[in-house]
Motif scaffolding. Structure first.
Motif, PDB file in Angstrom:
ATOM      1  N   UNK A  59     -10.339  47.940  33.092  1.00  0.00           N
ATOM      2  CA  UNK A  59     -11.333  48.126  32.241  1.00  0.00           C
ATOM      3  C   UNK A  59     -12.606  48.212  32.812  1.00  0.00           C
ATOM      4  N   UNK A  60     -12.967  47.314  33.748  1.00  0.00           N
ATOM      5  CA  UNK A  60     -14.175  47.233  34.300  1.00  0.00           C
ATOM      6  C   UNK A  60     -14.350  48.194  35.413  1.00  0.00           C
ATOM      7  N   UNK A  69     -22.832  52.071  30.220  1.00  0.00           N
ATOM      8  CA  UNK A  69     -23.672  51.781  29.224  1.00  0.00           C
ATOM      9  C   UNK A  69     -22.973  51.705  27.919  1.00  0.00           C
ATOM     10  N   UNK A  70     -21.560  51.796  27.977  1.00  0.00           N
ATOM     11  CA  UNK A  70     -20.453  51.996  27.071  1.00  0.00           C
ATOM     12  C   UNK A  70     -20.781  50.817  25.855  1.00  0.00           C
ATOM     13  N   UNK A  71     -21.091  49.502  25.978  1.00  0.00           N
ATOM     14  CA  UNK A  71     -21.211  48.688  24.849  1.00  0.00           C
ATOM     15  C   UNK A  71     -22.619  48.774  24.450  1.00  0.00           C
ATOM     16  N   UNK A 101     -17.611  57.461  27.279  1.00  0.00           N
ATOM     17  CA  UNK A 101     -16.108  57.317  27.057  1.00  0.00           C
ATOM     18  C   UNK A 101     -15.803  57.365  25.582  1.00  0.00           C
ATOM     19  N   UNK A 102     -16.926  57.065  24.620  1.00  0.00           N
ATOM     20  CA  UNK A 102     -16.677  57.387  23.291  1.00  0.00           C
ATOM     21  C   UNK A 102     -16.389  58.905  23.164  1.00  0.00           C
ATOM     22  N   UNK A 135     -15.214  51.207  16.275  1.00  0.00           N
ATOM     23  CA  UNK A 135     -15.682  50.195  16.884  1.00  0.00           C
ATOM     24  C   UNK A 135     -15.238  50.207  18.220  1.00  0.00           C
ATOM     25  N   UNK A 136     -16.114  49.633  19.256  1.00  0.00           N
ATOM     26  CA  UNK A 136     -15.821  49.811  20.587  1.00  0.00           C
ATOM     27  C   UNK A 136     -14.513  49.377  21.528  1.00  0.00           C
ATOM     28  N   UNK A 137     -13.859  48.277  21.078  1.00  0.00           N
ATOM     29  CA  UNK A 137     -12.577  47.700  21.535  1.00  0.00           C
ATOM     30  C   UNK A 137     -11.675  48.692  21.114  1.00  0.00           C
ATOM     31  N   UNK A 138     -11.641  49.524  19.848  1.00  0.00           N
ATOM     32  CA  UNK A 138     -10.496  50.160  19.661  1.00  0.00           C
ATOM     33  C   UNK A 138     -10.665  51.527  20.369  1.00  0.00           C
ATOM     34  N   UNK A 139     -12.052  51.906  20.441  1.00  0.00           N
ATOM     35  CA  UNK A 139     -12.265  53.210  21.220  1.00  0.00           C
ATOM     36  C   UNK A 139     -11.765  53.124  22.647  1.00  0.00           C
ATOM     37  N   UNK A 140     -12.111  51.957  23.101  1.00  0.00           N
ATOM     38  CA  UNK A 140     -11.879  51.708  24.635  1.00  0.00           C
ATOM     39  C   UNK A 140     -10.323  51.664  24.657  1.00  0.00           C
ATOM     40  N   UNK A 141      -9.731  50.997  23.895  1.00  0.00           N
ATOM     41  CA  UNK A 141      -7.978  50.924  23.952  1.00  0.00           C
ATOM     42  C   UNK A 141      -7.656  52.311  23.675  1.00  0.00           C
TER      43      UNK A 141
END
Length: 215
Positions: A59-60, A69-71, A101-102, A135-141
């Motif tokens: 992830x990192x 700057x994703x979050x 990433x989004x 939201x961020x966690x779902x987008x990143x997953x």
């Protein structure tokens, strides 16, 4: 004829709404990019896993490489876009993108590859929607599961198995950085046979990972 067009537009809108809602709970069954891989390489290697099973290092590494700057942004990193435009103007061609990433998730889950204005416009709409609904966690997953990370290899779990024969959660910092280094051009670069550029990028990602704080 007009009634038929209105009916088709209505169906498309409803289908898109349902697809976005579906995406809250599930990874996409298949994407256009994945289908293209089957035709081009004769394979589609992937293994969807949950966010918590991905491990911290990958992830990192990916965020360090693609969107630090994703979050902190709302789906669009205007500073990154401005820098990309300045660099592209200086070179006289597209050498750098400013997509977050989004935005890449919106493109990879809902759309197709390419640089047309139509696709970019739809990408912006989907980006806005998933930022508000997912939201961020779902987008990143979703991103870490569908992004192409090798020729016909999709997602961090498949990439970890393909390059290192281990689960994504067990990747070392260096291994995660090597996988992330192939982005955004996994068809060109190979961690198993790195170019001078890839070696340089790997070292840069390793340093940048120290600045990433997962939320």
């Amino acid at each position: 004829m007009w009634k038929l067009i209105k009916k088709l537009v209505f169906i498309l809108i409803i289908a898109n709404i349902l697809f976005v809602i579906f995406g809250i709970f599930f990874n996409p069954p298949v994407t256009w990019t994945q289908l293209g891989s089957v035709f081009k390489y004769g394979k589609m290697q992937r293994d969807y896993i949950a966010y918590d099973d991905m491990g911290t290092n990958i992830k990192k590494a990916v965020l360090a490489s693609e969107d630090q700057a994703f979050f902190n942004h709302n789906g669009f990193d205007y500073k990154a876009i401005e820098k990309a435009m300045q660099k592209n103007d200086k070179k006289g061609k597209v050498v750098r993108g400013g997509s977050t990433v989004s935005q890449q998730t919106a493109k990879n889950v809902f759309l197709w590859q390419g640089r047309s204005w139509l696709r970019k416009g739809l990408e912006a709409i989907y980006t806005f929607i998933i930022e508000k609904i997912w939201g961020k966690d779902i987008i990143l997953e979703r991103y870490l599961n569908v992004i192409e990370m090798g020729q016909g290899v999709f997602g961090v779990e498949a990439a970890a198995q393909y390059y290192y024969n281990k689960p994504a959660k067990d990747l070392t910092k260096s291994e995660a950085a090597w996988i992330a280094a192939v982005l955004p051009n996994p068809k060109k670069y190979d961690p198993k046979n790195p170019s001078a550029y890839l070696n340089k990028k790997h070292k840069w990602i390793m340093r940048q990972m120290n600045n990433i704080v997962l939320k």
